[in-house]
Design a protein around this motif. Sequence first.
Motif, PDB file in Angstrom:
ATOM      1  N   SER A 103     -12.356 -10.338  22.141  1.00  0.00           N
ATOM      2  CA  SER A 103     -11.658 -10.853  20.963  1.00  0.00           C
ATOM      3  C   SER A 103     -11.503 -12.358  21.074  1.00  0.00           C
ATOM      4  N   ASP A 154      -6.999  -1.922  16.403  1.00  0.00           N
ATOM      5  CA  ASP A 154      -7.685  -2.480  17.577  1.00  0.00           C
ATOM      6  C   ASP A 154      -6.734  -2.792  18.722  1.00  0.00           C
ATOM      7  N   TRP A 155      -5.458  -3.045  18.381  1.00  0.00           N
ATOM      8  CA  TRP A 155      -4.548  -3.575  19.399  1.00  0.00           C
ATOM      9  C   TRP A 155      -4.435  -2.712  20.667  1.00  0.00           C
ATOM     10  N   VAL A 210     -17.066  -5.526  19.015  1.00  0.00           N
ATOM     11  CA  VAL A 210     -17.153  -4.093  19.295  1.00  0.00           C
ATOM     12  C   VAL A 210     -18.555  -3.755  19.777  1.00  0.00           C
ATOM     13  N   GLU A 265     -16.294   0.421  20.154  1.00  0.00           N
ATOM     14  CA  GLU A 265     -15.120   0.140  20.985  1.00  0.00           C
ATOM     15  C   GLU A 265     -14.942  -1.370  21.172  1.00  0.00           C
ATOM     16  N   ALA A 266     -13.702  -1.816  21.039  1.00  0.00           N
ATOM     17  CA  ALA A 266     -13.418  -3.245  21.217  1.00  0.00           C
ATOM     18  C   ALA A 266     -13.644  -3.650  22.662  1.00  0.00           C
ATOM     19  N   THR A 295      -6.524  -1.020  22.173  1.00  0.00           N
ATOM     20  CA  THR A 295      -7.690  -1.252  23.034  1.00  0.00           C
ATOM     21  C   THR A 295      -7.725  -2.699  23.530  1.00  0.00           C
ATOM     22  N   LEU A 296      -7.324  -3.623  22.640  1.00  0.00           N
ATOM     23  CA  LEU A 296      -7.388  -5.043  23.012  1.00  0.00           C
ATOM     24  C   LEU A 296      -6.342  -5.432  24.040  1.00  0.00           C
ATOM     25  N   VAL A 347     -12.879  -9.537  16.539  1.00  0.00           N
ATOM     26  CA  VAL A 347     -13.005  -8.544  17.601  1.00  0.00           C
ATOM     27  C   VAL A 347     -14.488  -8.239  17.812  1.00  0.00           C
ATOM     28  N   PHE A 376     -10.219  -8.560  12.987  1.00  0.00           N
ATOM     29  CA  PHE A 376      -9.265  -7.677  13.661  1.00  0.00           C
ATOM     30  C   PHE A 376      -8.678  -6.669  12.687  1.00  0.00           C
ATOM     31  N   GLU A 377      -8.534  -5.438  13.170  1.00  0.00           N
ATOM     32  CA  GLU A 377      -7.825  -4.405  12.408  1.00  0.00           C
ATOM     33  C   GLU A 377      -6.663  -3.907  13.268  1.00  0.00           C
TER      34      GLU A 377
END
Lengths: 162, 162
Positions: free
Chosen positions: A64, A11-12, A55, A60-61, A14-15, A53, A7-8
């Motif tokens: 997760s 990403d949040w 991708v 694109e995520a 999108t997640l 995650v 996870f980066e």
Amino acid sequence: MTTIRPFETGDWPTLWPIIEAIFRAGETYAVPRHISEQDAHRMWIELPRAIRVVVDAQGEAIGSYYLKANQSGPGDHVANCGYVVAAHARGQGIAGAMCKHSLTLARELGFTAMQYNLVVASNTVAIGLWQKHGFTIAGTLPLAFRHPEQGLVDAHVMYRLL
Amino acid sequence: MTTIRPFETGDWPTLWPIIEAIFRAGETYAVPRHISEQDAHRMWIELPRAIRVVVDAQGEAIGSYYLKANQSGPGDHVANCGYVVAAHARGQGIAGAMCKHSLTLARELGFTAMQYNLVVASNTVAIGLWQKHGFTIAGTLPLAFRHPEQGLVDAHVMYRLL
């Protein structure tokens, strides 16, 4: 082509909509349906031991999972994971790929077993998938989950050694 | 003559050594053996929905239990409890009295089931006691607990409807 990576922070955004849709539906997770984004972030990102995650080819995520110890102290060698897949990316084997990936990661982190505490009995697709990845139904909890359409339904504790 | 009553702030100095001895022994709870007093206070007193204390005829605390929801959201109708009895007060039926009391309290608070997540399989006295109070072994988790003398041992998930 999908990739599973750590996870980066970026990403949040999108997640969260992926996670939010699943929590709001209230059909699979023992999480308050109206959980705030902040509490969901704490639960999925801040508290677990590891977050991965999935991708897609465009980066694109689309999924997760988190991994954490299921219990503390003398029970902290048993891992627990939660998985989400974006609605538009289902049926492509992503949940299975994450399950397999998480079993490897759990072993690498020193865990010797994995447990899912509450697998809703009506979620037969998930149960079959976890069984395919070596989990067994350790036990069934009668009426342990309030399903939004089906009312009180049983839930399974699923478990496997690593 | 023992009485079971709500926790009062002044009980903690008497309760903590009872709880501490049990956590430090590491034989029954999935709690870090070297947990701080502050973390134990949070776990036993601050986070649960209700705390009860058993006092003897002299008014001294000799046992306690907490009651909380075992899961969140669509799983929060299932209660969970933890019980401790002072070493010098064992063999007098206090754990059984607390179990019975907690089942009544859970019903009063609107819970419809109770679950113990990790009953160490070597703790046969406890297992027999919970069974006497209507719990069944919903499932067994292989090697889910690291016992300080016995090493990895199985643990049971015990459950009953209310």
